[in-house]
Structure formats: C-alpha cells, structure tokens
Write a protein that holds these residues in place. Sequence first.
Motif, short mmCIF file in Angstrom:
data_model
loop_
_atom_site.label_atom_id
_atom_site.label_comp_id
_atom_site.label_asym_id
_atom_site.label_seq_id
_atom_site.Cartn_x
_atom_site.Cartn_y
_atom_site.Cartn_z
N LEU A 1 0.81 -1.21 0.00
CA LEU A 1 0.00 0.00 0.00
C LEU A 1 0.85 1.27 0.00
N HIS A 2 1.90 1.29 0.79
CA HIS A 2 2.72 2.51 0.86
C HIS A 2 3.33 2.85 -0.50
N ARG A 3 3.69 1.82 -1.31
CA ARG A 3 4.24 2.09 -2.65
C ARG A 3 3.19 2.69 -3.57
N LEU A 4 1.94 2.19 -3.46
CA LEU A 4 0.86 2.75 -4.27
C LEU A 4 0.60 4.21 -3.92
N LEU B 1 2.72 6.29 -2.55
CA LEU B 1 3.87 7.08 -2.94
C LEU B 1 3.87 7.36 -4.44
N ARG B 2 3.45 6.39 -5.24
CA ARG B 2 3.39 6.55 -6.69
C ARG B 2 2.36 7.61 -7.05
N ARG B 3 1.23 7.65 -6.36
CA ARG B 3 0.18 8.66 -6.64
C ARG B 3 0.67 10.07 -6.33
N ARG B 4 1.45 10.22 -5.28
CA ARG B 4 1.96 11.53 -4.91
C ARG B 4 2.93 12.07 -5.94
N LYS B 5 3.75 11.20 -6.55
CA LYS B 5 4.73 11.65 -7.54
C LYS B 5 4.08 12.12 -8.82
N SER B 6 2.93 11.54 -9.20
CA SER B 6 2.31 11.93 -10.47
C SER B 6 1.35 13.06 -10.35
#
Length: 170
Positions: free
Chosen positions: A160-163, A165-170
């Motif tokens: 979950l934390h990777r998902l 984190l990915r949303r924050r970058k885009s």
Amino acid sequence: MTSELLDQALVEEATKKSGLIWVRGAGEPAARALWHAWHEGAACVVGDGPGEQPLPGLAEGGSAEVTVRSKDKGGRLVTWTATVVRLEPGSERWEAAVAELKGKRLNASDGEAMPARWARECRVLRLEPTGGVVPLPDGDLAARPVPSPATTREAVPAGLHRLLLRRRKS
C-alpha cells in the motif's frame, strides 16, 4: 502519624495534578471518569444537569472511592475514600468551589451564565478525603469488552505505501 501525613500529601498532589479522577459511588458497579477541581482540601465536581457529567451513586452524605491516575503515564497512582458533601447554591463554600470549577470547565456554551445554570439545574459536590488510602491491587483490573458486532481493522497491505507514494509523484 508520618504515614498518614504522607498519604494525605500524596492524595492532594496527585488529585491536583490529574485532569480526571475515576469515582465509584456507593453501590455502583464501576468507576466513572469525572473532571474536577481541587479546592480547600477536596475534589469538587459538578454534574447531573443538562450538558454536564452524570454523577451516579454520589448521594449527599454517602461515600465514594476515588482513583487518581498519573498525568504522564496514565497508570493508577492512588485510590482514596471520600465522603460526599453537597454544596448548597449561593453559600460561601458553593461560590468558592464554583469559581474554581468554572476555570476548569472546557467547552461551556453559556460562559458567564454557567454558574447561574449550575445553581438552577446541577449539583456541586465535594469529595472530601476520609484519610483512608486503599492499597494498590496486585492483579490486572482490565474489564472484558462488551460484546459487539464491530471488528477491528485488518493489517495494512504490504504494498500500500508504494501505491500511495506513486500517486503523490504523479
């Protein structure tokens, strides 16, 4: 004599510094958390009125058991016995106790009119120490939770934390 003075000092200091006390009135099955103010050698509480804390089992002239917790760690510091004394509205002792309680009351809707409402609709009680300190219990006093259909949340999925984190970058 020295032990009694130390007990009295412990009761007073612990109760002064604690924001809540746990009070079990005579005949009550469990203690209830109450906000209070320490004034002239006793814990003063107000309640039993609209919008105020309930005071079950605290009848005038009765007795109560007061447990004080540590403000830092939340653990039990001392349990003491008290005599419950009702203060008559308008009396000198009532006015002094209400002045102390008014300063500690949070989120009051009526502000300056609060003492008049307390005189009309509530009870102001003094929990006066009788000198008896109850020994601390040996075992665990935790009560079983009341049965409920509610459940606790499950553990957070590992990825979950990777998902997020990915949303924050885009």
